[in-house]
Design a protein around this motif. Structure first.
Motif, PDB file in Angstrom:
ATOM      1  N   GLY A 120     -17.059  40.308  49.044  1.00  0.00           N
ATOM      2  CA  GLY A 120     -15.886  41.104  49.400  1.00  0.00           C
ATOM      3  C   GLY A 120     -14.564  40.366  49.291  1.00  0.00           C
ATOM      4  N   ASP A 121     -14.576  39.127  48.763  1.00  0.00           N
ATOM      5  CA  ASP A 121     -13.337  38.370  48.613  1.00  0.00           C
ATOM      6  C   ASP A 121     -12.887  38.403  47.158  1.00  0.00           C
ATOM      7  OD1 ASP A 121     -11.564  36.333  50.217  1.00  0.00           O
ATOM      8  OD2 ASP A 121     -11.870  35.435  48.243  1.00  0.00           O
ATOM      9  N   ALA A 122     -11.583  38.473  46.940  1.00  0.00           N
ATOM     10  CA  ALA A 122     -11.021  38.576  45.590  1.00  0.00           C
ATOM     11  C   ALA A 122     -11.343  37.366  44.720  1.00  0.00           C
ATOM     12  CB  ALA A 122      -9.505  38.768  45.678  1.00  0.00           C
ATOM     13  N   HIS A 123     -11.655  36.231  45.326  1.00  0.00           N
ATOM     14  CA  HIS A 123     -11.924  35.014  44.555  1.00  0.00           C
ATOM     15  C   HIS A 123     -13.411  34.811  44.262  1.00  0.00           C
ATOM     16  CE1 HIS A 123      -7.901  34.175  46.275  1.00  0.00           C
ATOM     17  NE2 HIS A 123      -7.698  33.904  44.996  1.00  0.00           N
ATOM     18  N   MET A 124     -14.239  35.812  44.560  1.00  0.00           N
ATOM     19  CA  MET A 124     -15.670  35.716  44.315  1.00  0.00           C
ATOM     20  C   MET A 124     -15.948  35.841  42.813  1.00  0.00           C
ATOM     21  SD  MET A 124     -18.749  38.028  45.906  1.00  0.00           S
ATOM     22  CE  MET A 124     -18.875  39.278  44.634  1.00  0.00           C
ATOM     23  N   GLY A 125     -16.806  34.982  42.289  1.00  0.00           N
ATOM     24  CA  GLY A 125     -17.210  35.093  40.892  1.00  0.00           C
ATOM     25  C   GLY A 125     -17.648  33.771  40.295  1.00  0.00           C
ATOM     26  N   LYS A 126     -18.390  33.851  39.200  1.00  0.00           N
ATOM     27  CA  LYS A 126     -18.865  32.646  38.504  1.00  0.00           C
ATOM     28  C   LYS A 126     -17.744  31.965  37.737  1.00  0.00           C
ATOM     29  CE  LYS A 126     -23.575  34.137  37.971  1.00  0.00           C
ATOM     30  NZ  LYS A 126     -24.830  33.708  37.443  1.00  0.00           N
ATOM     31  N   THR A 127     -16.767  32.754  37.274  1.00  0.00           N
ATOM     32  CA  THR A 127     -15.632  32.185  36.547  1.00  0.00           C
ATOM     33  C   THR A 127     -14.380  32.290  37.414  1.00  0.00           C
ATOM     34  OG1 THR A 127     -15.217  34.306  35.452  1.00  0.00           O
ATOM     35  CG2 THR A 127     -16.589  32.712  34.263  1.00  0.00           C
ATOM     36  N   VAL A 128     -13.346  31.536  37.047  1.00  0.00           N
ATOM     37  CA  VAL A 128     -12.125  31.447  37.863  1.00  0.00           C
ATOM     38  C   VAL A 128     -11.553  32.821  38.194  1.00  0.00           C
ATOM     39  CG1 VAL A 128     -11.461  29.145  37.132  1.00  0.00           C
ATOM     40  CG2 VAL A 128     -10.674  31.104  35.821  1.00  0.00           C
ATOM     41  N   LYS A 129     -11.023  32.952  39.393  1.00  0.00           N
ATOM     42  CA  LYS A 129     -10.395  34.195  39.855  1.00  0.00           C
ATOM     43  C   LYS A 129      -8.949  33.985  40.273  1.00  0.00           C
ATOM     44  CE  LYS A 129     -14.148  36.337  39.160  1.00  0.00           C
ATOM     45  NZ  LYS A 129     -14.287  36.821  37.807  1.00  0.00           N
ATOM     46  N   HIS A 130      -8.554  32.731  40.530  1.00  0.00           N
ATOM     47  CA  HIS A 130      -7.162  32.470  40.881  1.00  0.00           C
ATOM     48  C   HIS A 130      -6.308  32.816  39.670  1.00  0.00           C
ATOM     49  CE1 HIS A 130      -9.169  30.327  44.097  1.00  0.00           C
ATOM     50  NE2 HIS A 130      -8.020  30.350  44.756  1.00  0.00           N
ATOM     51  N   ARG A 131      -5.311  33.641  39.879  1.00  0.00           N
ATOM     52  CA  ARG A 131      -4.535  34.219  38.773  1.00  0.00           C
ATOM     53  C   ARG A 131      -3.981  33.186  37.791  1.00  0.00           C
ATOM     54  NH1 ARG A 131      -0.910  38.614  41.918  1.00  0.00           N
ATOM     55  NH2 ARG A 131      -2.321  38.654  43.663  1.00  0.00           N
ATOM     56  N   SER A 132      -3.446  32.087  38.298  1.00  0.00           N
ATOM     57  CA  SER A 132      -2.861  31.084  37.403  1.00  0.00           C
ATOM     58  C   SER A 132      -3.924  30.457  36.507  1.00  0.00           C
ATOM     59  CB  SER A 132      -2.144  29.995  38.211  1.00  0.00           C
ATOM     60  OG  SER A 132      -3.072  29.298  39.026  1.00  0.00           O
ATOM     61  N   ARG A 133      -5.131  30.343  36.998  1.00  0.00           N
ATOM     62  CA  ARG A 133      -6.211  29.748  36.208  1.00  0.00           C
ATOM     63  C   ARG A 133      -6.793  30.742  35.210  1.00  0.00           C
ATOM     64  NH1 ARG A 133      -7.810  24.821  38.727  1.00  0.00           N
ATOM     65  NH2 ARG A 133      -6.367  24.486  40.423  1.00  0.00           N
ATOM     66  N   VAL A 134      -6.826  32.009  35.588  1.00  0.00           N
ATOM     67  CA  VAL A 134      -7.313  33.052  34.682  1.00  0.00           C
ATOM     68  C   VAL A 134      -6.424  33.118  33.440  1.00  0.00           C
ATOM     69  CG1 VAL A 134      -7.633  35.549  34.411  1.00  0.00           C
ATOM     70  CG2 VAL A 134      -8.465  34.406  36.473  1.00  0.00           C
ATOM     71  N   VAL A 135      -5.105  32.975  33.635  1.00  0.00           N
ATOM     72  CA  VAL A 135      -4.155  33.019  32.522  1.00  0.00           C
ATOM     73  C   VAL A 135      -4.435  31.876  31.536  1.00  0.00           C
ATOM     74  CG1 VAL A 135      -1.715  32.730  31.911  1.00  0.00           C
ATOM     75  CG2 VAL A 135      -2.353  34.205  33.803  1.00  0.00           C
ATOM     76  N   LYS A 136      -4.738  30.685  32.068  1.00  0.00           N
ATOM     77  CA  LYS A 136      -4.987  29.513  31.213  1.00  0.00           C
ATOM     78  C   LYS A 136      -6.307  29.640  30.454  1.00  0.00           C
ATOM     79  CE  LYS A 136      -2.307  26.279  33.955  1.00  0.00           C
ATOM     80  NZ  LYS A 136      -2.321  25.179  34.881  1.00  0.00           N
ATOM     81  N   ASP A 137      -7.392  30.003  31.159  1.00  0.00           N
ATOM     82  CA  ASP A 137      -8.716  30.115  30.533  1.00  0.00           C
ATOM     83  C   ASP A 137      -9.643  30.867  31.480  1.00  0.00           C
ATOM     84  OD1 ASP A 137     -11.202  29.890  29.353  1.00  0.00           O
ATOM     85  OD2 ASP A 137     -11.252  27.704  29.384  1.00  0.00           O
ATOM     86  N   PRO A 138      -9.842  32.170  31.246  1.00  0.00           N
ATOM     87  CA  PRO A 138     -10.660  32.976  32.152  1.00  0.00           C
ATOM     88  C   PRO A 138     -12.154  32.639  32.118  1.00  0.00           C
ATOM     89  CG  PRO A 138     -10.004  34.273  30.253  1.00  0.00           C
ATOM     90  CD  PRO A 138      -9.289  32.955  30.149  1.00  0.00           C
ATOM     91  N   THR A 139     -12.583  31.767  31.190  1.00  0.00           N
ATOM     92  CA  THR A 139     -14.005  31.419  31.101  1.00  0.00           C
ATOM     93  C   THR A 139     -14.354  30.158  31.891  1.00  0.00           C
ATOM     94  OG1 THR A 139     -13.740  30.081  29.096  1.00  0.00           O
ATOM     95  CG2 THR A 139     -14.136  32.454  28.794  1.00  0.00           C
ATOM     96  N   GLN A 140     -13.362  29.508  32.515  1.00  0.00           N
ATOM     97  CA  GLN A 140     -13.621  28.300  33.307  1.00  0.00           C
ATOM     98  C   GLN A 140     -14.568  28.609  34.456  1.00  0.00           C
ATOM     99  OE1 GLN A 140     -10.048  25.905  34.515  1.00  0.00           O
ATOM    100  NE2 GLN A 140      -9.006  27.708  33.703  1.00  0.00           N
ATOM    101  N   PRO A 141     -15.481  27.682  34.785  1.00  0.00           N
ATOM    102  CA  PRO A 141     -16.323  27.907  35.962  1.00  0.00           C
ATOM    103  C   PRO A 141     -15.469  27.937  37.233  1.00  0.00           C
ATOM    104  CG  PRO A 141     -16.651  25.692  35.102  1.00  0.00           C
ATOM    105  CD  PRO A 141     -15.748  26.410  34.135  1.00  0.00           C
ATOM    106  N   ASN A 142     -15.866  28.759  38.173  1.00  0.00           N
ATOM    107  CA  ASN A 142     -15.129  28.902  39.432  1.00  0.00           C
ATOM    108  C   ASN A 142     -15.570  27.814  40.404  1.00  0.00           C
ATOM    109  OD1 ASN A 142     -13.667  29.740  41.604  1.00  0.00           O
ATOM    110  ND2 ASN A 142     -14.644  31.741  41.811  1.00  0.00           N
ATOM    111  N   LEU A 143     -14.822  26.735  40.457  1.00  0.00           N
ATOM    112  CA  LEU A 143     -15.098  25.638  41.386  1.00  0.00           C
ATOM    113  C   LEU A 143     -14.394  25.864  42.715  1.00  0.00           C
ATOM    114  CD1 LEU A 143     -14.710  22.610  38.930  1.00  0.00           C
ATOM    115  CD2 LEU A 143     -16.795  23.853  39.574  1.00  0.00           C
ATOM    116  N   ARG A 144     -13.739  27.037  42.846  1.00  0.00           N
ATOM    117  CA  ARG A 144     -12.941  27.370  44.027  1.00  0.00           C
ATOM    118  C   ARG A 144     -13.438  28.666  44.668  1.00  0.00           C
ATOM    119  NH1 ARG A 144      -7.386  25.193  43.508  1.00  0.00           N
ATOM    120  NH2 ARG A 144      -6.695  27.159  44.353  1.00  0.00           N
ATOM    121  N   GLN A 145     -14.750  28.814  44.758  1.00  0.00           N
ATOM    122  CA  GLN A 145     -15.342  30.035  45.330  1.00  0.00           C
ATOM    123  C   GLN A 145     -15.046  30.179  46.812  1.00  0.00           C
ATOM    124  OE1 GLN A 145     -19.531  29.768  44.484  1.00  0.00           O
ATOM    125  NE2 GLN A 145     -19.227  30.006  42.280  1.00  0.00           N
TER     126      GLN A 145
END
Length: 181
Positions: free
Chosen positions: A35-60
């Motif tokens: 239920g959190d906006a940052h949940m996911g296998k790949t990055v969800k933080h907006r600034s990181r999505v812009v750079k590369d949306p395929t990066q692994p989400n190390l900030r879950q």
């Protein structure tokens, strides 16, 4: 030092800066907080999505130590659980000095692996002007110290609640220091 435990849990379904306090949250293995906006296998933080949306989400999952709130209070900043965007507020753990890949066992079965330091951003100043500067410091050699908590990934899911204890499992040596993620 107090016995390590959870004193706050928070989440937000939208990309708002602060999160809303709850009695409990559910951690989902490999994804983050249900239920959190940052949940996911790949990055969800907006600034990181812009750079590369395929990066692994190390900030879950974002964790902050209550002791930081006490330090900030002395500087005139009165912060509540979730207000700085964290999912879990701890007490009794020196989060910033844990080695990278430390496992935190939370509640009955949930486990989070610490991936690195949170890099604070200017959005902190929307809470109160000067807050971003207040969570940054320098050591005796002039190196930047980031105090705004740590980030992690969920390695074992489960529900966690306010008041539950935290067990710290250190990785094998040699330890790696935390870097910003």
């Amino acid at each position: 030092m107090k016995k390590p435990k959870i004193i706050g849990v928070s989440k937000s379904q939208s990309h708002t800066f602060n999160k809303f306090s709850c009695e409990h949250i559910t951690l989902i293995k490999g994804l983050g907080v249900k239920g959190d906006a940052h949940m996911g296998k790949t990055v969800k933080h907006r600034s990181r999505v812009v750079k590369d949306p395929t990066q692994p989400n190390l900030r879950q999952v974002h964790l902050i130590h209550f002791e930081l709130f006490e330090e900030l209070k002395e500087k005139g900043f009165y912060i509540k659980n979730g207000e700085m965007g964290e999912n879990i507020t701890t007490v009794g753990i020196d989060l910033l000095n844990l080695p990278r890949y430390t496992i935190l066992k939370l509640g009955q079965k949930a486990k989070i692996k610490i991936t690195g330091l949170r890099n604070p951003c200017n959005q902190l100043n929307s809470i109160k002007e000067g807050l971003m500067k207040a969570v940054l410091d320098h050591d005796e050699n002039g190196n930047l110290i980031r105090k705004a908590g740590v980030m992690g990934v969920v390695v074992e899911g489960g529900e966690i609640s306010v008041g539950e204890e935290i067990e710290i499992v250190l990785p094998e040596k040699p330890y790696l220091g935390l870097e910003r993620v």
